[in-house]
Design a protein around this motif. Structure first.
Motif, PDB file in Angstrom:
ATOM      1  N   VAL A   1       0.863  -1.183   0.000  1.00 31.77           N
ATOM      2  CA  VAL A   1       0.000   0.000   0.000  1.00 31.77           C
ATOM      3  C   VAL A   1       0.900   1.234   0.000  1.00 31.77           C
ATOM      4  CG1 VAL A   1      -1.759   1.290   1.279  1.00 31.77           C
ATOM      5  CG2 VAL A   1      -1.768  -1.232   1.316  1.00 31.77           C
ATOM      6  N   PRO A   2       0.747   2.148  -0.965  1.00 35.99           N
ATOM      7  CA  PRO A   2       1.626   3.317  -0.971  1.00 35.99           C
ATOM      8  C   PRO A   2       1.292   4.274   0.172  1.00 35.99           C
ATOM      9  CG  PRO A   2       0.020   3.454  -2.763  1.00 35.99           C
ATOM     10  CD  PRO A   2      -0.191   2.128  -2.098  1.00 35.99           C
ATOM     11  N   VAL A   3       2.320   4.899   0.703  1.00 31.36           N
ATOM     12  CA  VAL A   3       2.118   5.928   1.724  1.00 31.36           C
ATOM     13  C   VAL A   3       2.059   7.265   0.981  1.00 31.36           C
ATOM     14  CG1 VAL A   3       3.077   7.022   3.778  1.00 31.36           C
ATOM     15  CG2 VAL A   3       3.403   4.555   3.388  1.00 31.36           C
ATOM     16  N   ILE A   4       0.917   7.940   1.063  1.00 36.43           N
ATOM     17  CA  ILE A   4       0.726   9.161   0.274  1.00 36.43           C
ATOM     18  C   ILE A   4       0.639  10.366   1.212  1.00 36.43           C
ATOM     19  CG2 ILE A   4      -0.778  10.345  -1.373  1.00 36.43           C
ATOM     20  CD1 ILE A   4      -1.767   7.542  -2.199  1.00 36.43           C
ATOM     21  N   ASP A   5       1.476  11.348   0.974  1.00 33.82           N
ATOM     22  CA  ASP A   5       1.392  12.607   1.702  1.00 33.82           C
ATOM     23  C   ASP A   5       0.535  13.542   0.834  1.00 33.82           C
ATOM     24  OD1 ASP A   5       1.612  15.013   2.897  1.00 33.82           O
ATOM     25  OD2 ASP A   5       3.814  15.042   3.003  1.00 33.82           O
ATOM     26  N   HIS A   6      -0.746  13.646   1.199  1.00 37.42           N
ATOM     27  CA  HIS A   6      -1.667  14.404   0.339  1.00 37.42           C
ATOM     28  C   HIS A   6      -1.302  15.884   0.257  1.00 37.42           C
ATOM     29  CE1 HIS A   6      -4.401  11.122  -0.575  1.00 37.42           C
ATOM     30  NE2 HIS A   6      -4.188  10.695   0.658  1.00 37.42           N
ATOM     31  N   ALA A   7      -0.633  16.393   1.297  1.00 36.75           N
ATOM     32  CA  ALA A   7      -0.287  17.819   1.289  1.00 36.75           C
ATOM     33  C   ALA A   7       0.725  18.136   0.191  1.00 36.75           C
ATOM     34  CB  ALA A   7       0.267  18.221   2.650  1.00 36.75           C
ATOM     35  N   THR A   8       1.566  17.171  -0.125  1.00 40.16           N
ATOM     36  CA  THR A   8       2.624  17.454  -1.110  1.00 40.16           C
ATOM     37  C   THR A   8       2.473  16.644  -2.404  1.00 40.16           C
ATOM     38  OG1 THR A   8       4.015  15.748  -0.124  1.00 40.16           O
ATOM     39  CG2 THR A   8       4.320  17.999   0.690  1.00 40.16           C
ATOM     40  N   ASP A   9       1.510  15.733  -2.437  1.00 36.45           N
ATOM     41  CA  ASP A   9       1.386  14.880  -3.626  1.00 36.45           C
ATOM     42  C   ASP A   9       1.065  15.740  -4.856  1.00 36.45           C
ATOM     43  OD1 ASP A   9       0.977  11.668  -4.074  1.00 36.45           O
ATOM     44  OD2 ASP A   9      -0.068  12.881  -5.576  1.00 36.45           O
ATOM     45  N   PRO A  10       1.816  15.540  -5.960  1.00 39.42           N
ATOM     46  CA  PRO A  10       1.615  16.387  -7.148  1.00 39.42           C
ATOM     47  C   PRO A  10       0.204  16.327  -7.711  1.00 39.42           C
ATOM     48  CG  PRO A  10       3.207  14.604  -7.579  1.00 39.42           C
ATOM     49  CD  PRO A  10       2.908  14.591  -6.122  1.00 39.42           C
ATOM     50  N   VAL A  11      -0.511  15.251  -7.431  1.00 40.37           N
ATOM     51  CA  VAL A  11      -1.868  15.129  -7.968  1.00 40.37           C
ATOM     52  C   VAL A  11      -2.792  16.206  -7.393  1.00 40.37           C
ATOM     53  CG1 VAL A  11      -3.900  13.642  -7.829  1.00 40.37           C
ATOM     54  CG2 VAL A  11      -1.735  12.705  -8.600  1.00 40.37           C
ATOM     55  N   HIS A  12      -2.478  16.691  -6.185  1.00 41.10           N
ATOM     56  CA  HIS A  12      -3.336  17.705  -5.561  1.00 41.10           C
ATOM     57  C   HIS A  12      -2.866  19.128  -5.855  1.00 41.10           C
ATOM     58  CE1 HIS A  12      -5.636  14.716  -3.460  1.00 41.10           C
ATOM     59  NE2 HIS A  12      -4.547  14.187  -2.922  1.00 41.10           N
TER      60      HIS A  12
END
Ligand SMILES: Cc1cc2nc3c(=O)[nH]c(=O)nc-3n(C[C@H](O)[C@H](O)[C@H](O)COP(=O)(O)O)c2cc1C
Length: 216
Positions: A16-27
């Motif tokens: 399962v990937p660990v995603i930092d939503h604050a810095t993820d380029p998708v956001h």
């Protein structure tokens, strides 16, 4: 075999990937310009376990066909998969090379859908992909035939053991083929526990890509 892990499963365990939503380029307010670079950041590297994907094709009669295949490689531009030349998917591709690839990450964290055109890979590339497969999958490529499928289980088990004893290191069978898919449309989907899921769609725009956010 019942109750034990499948011998092919070791090569299909992606964490399962660990995603930092604050810095993820998708956001980011401005989506990244290059979808291939974004995909490369999502997909495991060349030495990691392979991911699975749903490969969708269309039959000559216009009937959709979907099945799971292993993503053999993403080389930064194209996605590749390998299969049997006598399979239904290859018959579909001979008439209509348009495909959709759907890759789902564990934990429903990410989904990548790629639509594009599939073309035959070189024999050399196909042989390289064959060499990368587990011993179980190399043997399966030989034994996944209509004839074997029609035999009773005891005969299939006996034939499997005999093949393994006689061919400890098999070459690719004659029907082993690879295809590469050149993307024409990309859809990156991300989930978020505290916000709506969303997608970024990339479509061709001149020599580059145009991106826009879509609801999940
Ligand atoms: C986990 C998993 C991985 C698979 N990987 C492949 C693969 O890499 N290549 C392949 O041809 N079939 C693979 N299969 C089998 C396909 O799903 C499918 O049953 C088979 O290729 C025949 O498809 P077709 O008759 O639509 O051509 C896999 C199935 C599963 C469940």
């Amino acid at each position: 075999m019942s109750g034990t892990a499948h011998p092919a499963s070791a090569s299909m365990s992606v964490e399962v990937p660990v995603i930092d939503h604050a810095t993820d380029p998708v956001h980011a307010a401005e989506p990244p310009a290059d979808p291939a670079a974004l995909a490369a950041g999502w997909l495991p590297g060349p030495d990691a376990d392979r991911m699975l994907m749903t490969l969708s094709t269309v039959s000559p009669e216009g009937v959709p066909h979907a099945r799971t295949v292993m993503l053999s490689d993403f080389d930064g531009v194209r996605f590749s998969f390998h299969t049997d030349a006598s399979s239904r998917k290859v018959a579909d591709l001979a008439v209509n090379p348009r495909v959709a690839l759907t890759i789902l990450w564990p934990g429903f964290t990410r989904q990548l859908v790629v639509e594009g055109l599939a073309t035959r890979a070189s024999d050399t590339a196909a042989a390289r992909a064959y060499a990368r497969r587990s011993p179980y999958l190399r043997q399966l490529a030989w034994m996944n035939t209509d004839e074997v499928a029609g035999r009773p289980l005891a005969q299939r088990e006996e034939g499997w053991a005999r093949f393994a004893a006689e061919h400890p290191d098999p070459e690719p069978p004659a029907g082993w083929v690879g295809f590469t898919v050149a993307p024409e449309r990309w859809l990156f989907w991300v989930s978020h526990p505290g916000a709506p899921s969303r997608r970024i769609e990339y479509t061709r725009s001149g020599a580059g890509w145009s991106a826009r956010p879509l609801p999940g």
